[in-house]
Write a protein that holds these residues in place. Structure first.
Motif, mmCIF file in Angstrom:
data_model
loop_
_atom_site.group_PDB
_atom_site.id
_atom_site.type_symbol
_atom_site.label_atom_id
_atom_site.label_comp_id
_atom_site.label_asym_id
_atom_site.label_seq_id
_atom_site.Cartn_x
_atom_site.Cartn_y
_atom_site.Cartn_z
ATOM 1 N N GLN A 1 -2.666 -14.388 -22.218
ATOM 2 C CA GLN A 1 -3.751 -14.454 -21.379
ATOM 3 C C GLN A 1 -4.161 -13.569 -20.287
ATOM 4 O O GLN A 1 -5.305 -13.812 -19.694
ATOM 5 N N SER A 2 -3.000 -13.152 -19.856
ATOM 6 C CA SER A 2 -3.390 -12.191 -18.590
ATOM 7 C C SER A 2 -3.954 -11.171 -19.356
ATOM 8 O O SER A 2 -4.422 -10.295 -17.737
ATOM 9 N N LYS A 3 -4.106 -10.381 -19.930
ATOM 10 C CA LYS A 3 -4.607 -9.393 -20.360
ATOM 11 C C LYS A 3 -6.352 -9.743 -20.085
ATOM 12 O O LYS A 3 -6.651 -9.792 -20.892
ATOM 13 N N ARG A 4 -6.932 -9.289 -18.978
ATOM 14 C CA ARG A 4 -8.299 -9.222 -19.101
ATOM 15 C C ARG A 4 -9.232 -7.738 -18.404
ATOM 16 O O ARG A 4 -9.152 -7.158 -17.614
ATOM 17 N N ILE A 5 -10.101 -7.638 -18.994
ATOM 18 C CA ILE A 5 -10.442 -6.107 -19.130
ATOM 19 C C ILE A 5 -12.051 -6.809 -18.144
ATOM 20 O O ILE A 5 -12.862 -7.796 -18.374
ATOM 21 N N ASN A 6 -12.082 -5.796 -17.529
ATOM 22 C CA ASN A 6 -13.231 -6.252 -16.109
ATOM 23 C C ASN A 6 -13.543 -4.599 -16.080
ATOM 24 O O ASN A 6 -13.484 -3.605 -16.612
ATOM 25 N N ARG A 7 -15.224 -5.478 -15.863
ATOM 26 C CA ARG A 7 -15.617 -3.990 -15.661
ATOM 27 C C ARG A 7 -16.499 -3.464 -14.139
ATOM 28 O O ARG A 7 -16.033 -4.253 -13.074
ATOM 29 N N LYS A 8 -16.750 -2.408 -14.295
ATOM 30 C CA LYS A 8 -17.195 -1.784 -12.406
ATOM 31 C C LYS A 8 -17.542 -2.082 -11.770
ATOM 32 O O LYS A 8 -18.882 -3.146 -12.259
ATOM 33 N N GLY A 9 -17.159 -2.120 -10.766
ATOM 34 C CA GLY A 9 -18.239 -2.692 -9.820
ATOM 35 C C GLY A 9 -17.733 -4.377 -9.115
ATOM 36 O O GLY A 9 -18.262 -5.179 -8.563
ATOM 37 N N GLU A 10 -17.158 -4.885 -10.389
ATOM 38 C CA GLU A 10 -16.406 -6.600 -10.381
ATOM 39 C C GLU A 10 -16.064 -6.514 -9.127
ATOM 40 O O GLU A 10 -14.810 -5.563 -9.134
ATOM 41 N N HIS A 11 -16.096 -8.057 -8.791
ATOM 42 C CA HIS A 11 -14.725 -8.144 -7.591
ATOM 43 C C HIS A 11 -13.936 -9.033 -8.775
ATOM 44 O O HIS A 11 -14.451 -9.817 -9.218
ATOM 45 N N LEU A 12 -12.335 -8.407 -8.012
ATOM 46 C CA LEU A 12 -11.331 -9.029 -8.405
ATOM 47 C C LEU A 12 -11.265 -10.394 -7.661
ATOM 48 O O LEU A 12 -10.941 -11.859 -7.717
ATOM 49 N N PHE A 13 -11.250 -10.330 -6.761
ATOM 50 C CA PHE A 13 -10.842 -11.119 -5.323
ATOM 51 C C PHE A 13 -12.064 -10.758 -4.092
ATOM 52 O O PHE A 13 -12.244 -9.850 -4.438
ATOM 53 N N ARG A 14 -11.588 -11.438 -3.074
ATOM 54 C CA ARG A 14 -12.389 -10.925 -1.906
ATOM 55 C C ARG A 14 -11.648 -12.097 -0.745
ATOM 56 O O ARG A 14 -11.352 -12.954 -1.160
ATOM 57 N N ALA A 15 -11.274 -10.858 0.489
ATOM 58 C CA ALA A 15 -10.670 -11.612 1.505
ATOM 59 C C ALA A 15 -11.057 -13.360 1.887
ATOM 60 O O ALA A 15 -12.459 -14.285 2.012
ATOM 61 N N GLY A 16 -9.934 -14.057 1.513
ATOM 62 C CA GLY A 16 -10.453 -15.399 2.670
ATOM 63 C C GLY A 16 -10.727 -16.503 1.339
ATOM 64 O O GLY A 16 -10.367 -17.576 1.883
ATOM 65 N N GLU A 17 -10.235 -15.929 0.267
ATOM 66 C CA GLU A 17 -10.300 -16.111 -1.302
ATOM 67 C C GLU A 17 -9.160 -17.225 -0.928
ATOM 68 O O GLU A 17 -8.252 -16.726 -0.790
ATOM 69 N N GLU A 18 -9.522 -18.060 -1.596
ATOM 70 C CA GLU A 18 -7.679 -18.808 -2.432
ATOM 71 C C GLU A 18 -7.214 -17.774 -2.874
ATOM 72 O O GLU A 18 -7.147 -17.541 -4.041
ATOM 73 N N SER A 19 -5.430 -17.649 -2.577
ATOM 74 C CA SER A 19 -5.021 -16.752 -3.402
ATOM 75 C C SER A 19 -3.615 -17.298 -4.126
ATOM 76 O O SER A 19 -2.967 -18.062 -4.144
ATOM 77 N N ASP A 20 -4.134 -17.135 -6.101
ATOM 78 C CA ASP A 20 -2.872 -17.839 -6.723
ATOM 79 C C ASP A 20 -2.667 -17.112 -7.210
ATOM 80 O O ASP A 20 -1.425 -17.780 -8.032
ATOM 81 N N ALA A 21 -2.467 -15.867 -7.460
ATOM 82 C CA ALA A 21 -2.563 -15.166 -8.214
ATOM 83 C C ALA A 21 -1.997 -13.489 -8.020
ATOM 84 O O ALA A 21 -2.950 -12.938 -6.960
ATOM 85 N N PHE A 22 -1.134 -13.419 -8.695
ATOM 86 C CA PHE A 22 -1.383 -10.539 -8.175
ATOM 87 C C PHE A 22 -0.932 -10.186 -9.532
ATOM 88 O O PHE A 22 -0.894 -11.559 -10.192
ATOM 89 N N PHE A 23 -1.432 -9.121 -9.148
ATOM 90 C CA PHE A 23 -2.110 -8.317 -10.062
ATOM 91 C C PHE A 23 -0.997 -6.952 -10.632
ATOM 92 O O PHE A 23 -0.503 -6.649 -9.449
ATOM 93 N N VAL A 24 -1.012 -6.986 -12.293
ATOM 94 C CA VAL A 24 -0.743 -5.280 -11.862
ATOM 95 C C VAL A 24 -1.380 -4.979 -13.341
ATOM 96 O O VAL A 24 -1.723 -5.291 -13.561
ATOM 97 N N VAL A 25 -1.924 -3.463 -12.671
ATOM 98 C CA VAL A 25 -3.194 -2.528 -13.050
ATOM 99 C C VAL A 25 -2.081 -2.419 -14.504
ATOM 100 O O VAL A 25 -1.420 -1.275 -14.626
ATOM 101 N N ARG A 26 -3.027 -2.421 -15.489
ATOM 102 C CA ARG A 26 -2.364 -1.670 -16.986
ATOM 103 C C ARG A 26 -3.523 -0.726 -17.597
ATOM 104 O O ARG A 26 -2.495 0.207 -17.706
#
Lengths: 250, 250
Positions: free
Chosen positions: B40-65
């Motif tokens: 469930q962690s393989k997520r395809i995201n599109r250009k320009g989208e925010h993954l997260f913004r400063a101040g938001e709750e941080s519940d996970a970290f990421f690895v770039v595939r």
DNA sequence: CGATTCGTTGACATGCTTCAAACTTCGTGG
DNA sequence: CCACGAAGTTTGAAGCATGTCAACGAATCG
């Protein structure tokens, strides 16, 4: 409970970590170990001594109890780049490579006493959450430094630097308007990416404007509002230093 | 053992973390959880989208595939300061405040797929050593950025930037001499503390010197030795990228 | 196909570095 | 305790790298 009493007496001598929510030793170590560890970790060190050098094996990190520490990198051609200065209450020494080697060097700027916490306790006790909290502070510092270097002119960097120092002193119960610089102009310049002459000139100019009073290492901030205005934009930090100004009177 | 086989088939699709000593998921999560989490962690995201913004709750970290990510700060007056770019294999999103809020924002530069690792697993599993290793990489990046900003001129910064990119691409099995920039000149300038015009001019000049060939986002390094000479001094890093050049042919 | 974003190039202004010199402070050994 | 040298600080003058302002061309997107 007898052990608890002893711990309490030891910790009471040290109010440094109160703003962090209590003594790190009590958080990281078992009650039985605290007395032994803390008693041997209060080390007095002298000016100019190295605490550790980049590349050495990293087996512990530190909390400043009194005095100050300079953290720096050495480049391939032998020049140094200051990464930051650590004041009483600051945690440092957590930046290690994956092979447990120091990523930076640390040198003592004045007579300093430290608490020493072996990494082994972290790994063994597996204080994941605590570690995140501490590394977060280091990263916040790094981010602020990057921001200064990339976006501020000499005036902004010096003003930010002084404001940051004042802020950190105040949060630890010292005066925010008058303090002694423990680092040389050379170090400040190296930290802020400026020539020594620029640091000196800027301080002189700030003095002429009535913002502050400088005499060698002695600094007195006369107009903190103006200083902050010059310092300009800061990171939208959630960890605002004003939150930790009040000291618990336990 | 049936579970093991399933895990193996999933992990085999992803060679990204080999240079790190194997899939982070296998290191961080229990065998039983790996399949569910990774799938469930393989997520395809599109250009320009925010993954997260400063101040938001941080519940996970990421690895770039695959793809690339830009990490940045927003200052009080709304300007941004790029902290870094993350390529396939890079870990990011570990810089959180102590109240578990994001210290930086992350935006997707091109079509990107990521592995997502909830912080909860770190805390629960108490992967102290693993965490140290990963935060070490982040800090190493920060140190290098600080070094560039404080001690290098425009030529040195651009050359370092390109050399770093080439180095990271090579260590991941891509070409180190020809690649596509996923970030704009604006982003590069913001990252290196330079005006857009300076970035453009410097690249043009490098091309005139025969060091490289540039056409908009396409870069080809013709003389890597000269590029490195211009890049100049680097941190005496124990984590030299040349160590991870060879890919295991498992 | 028009509008917008991105990239390039030129001219000019300026803030910082560099080089140089004088002064002060500090440490060390005579 | 003083003297001397080394290191730290300040100030001035000049050069230059980079930022700013402006205009144009190219690519992208709706």
């Amino acid at each position: 409970m007898q052990t608890q009493a002893n711990i309490h007496s030891i910790v009471q001598q040290c109010n440094i970590c109160e703003s962090r929510g209590g003594c790190l030793g009590l958080q990281l170590l078992d009650s039985e170990e605290v007395q032994h560890q803390l008693s041997q970790s209060k080390r007095i060190n002298r000016k100019g001594e190295h605490l550790f050098r980049a590349g050495e094996e990293s087996d512990a990190f530190f909390v400043v109890r009194s005095g100050s520490i300079k953290s720096y990198l050495v480049t391939e051609d032998g020049e140094e780049q200051v990464l930051g200065f650590y004041l009483p209450g600051d945690v440092f020494g957590l930046d290690t490579t994956e092979s447990q080697q120091r990523m930076s060097s640390a040198i003592i700027l004045e007579t300093t006493s430290l608490c020493r916490f072996p990494h082994a306790y972290l790994a063994d006790k597996a204080q994941g959450a605590n570690l995140l909290k501490i590394t977060a502070e280091q990263m916040q510092r790094d981010h602020n430094l990057v921001l200064m270097l990339a976006r501020k002119d000499a005036d902004g960097r010096i003003a930010s630097f002084l404001d940051d120092l004042a802020c950190r002193y105040r949060s630890r119960g010292y005066s925010a308007s008058a303090f002694l610089l423990s680092m040389s102009r050379q170090d400040i310049g190296c930290y802020l990416g400026l020539a020594v002459e620029t640091v000196s000139r800027t301080l002189t100019r700030f003095q002429e404007c009535g913002v502050l009073q400088v005499n060698r290492r002695e600094v007195e901030i006369l107009d903190h509002d103006t200083l902050r205005r010059i310092a300009g934009t800061r990171v939208n930090s959630v960890m605002d230093c004003s939150e930790t100004v009040e000291l618990k009177s336990v």
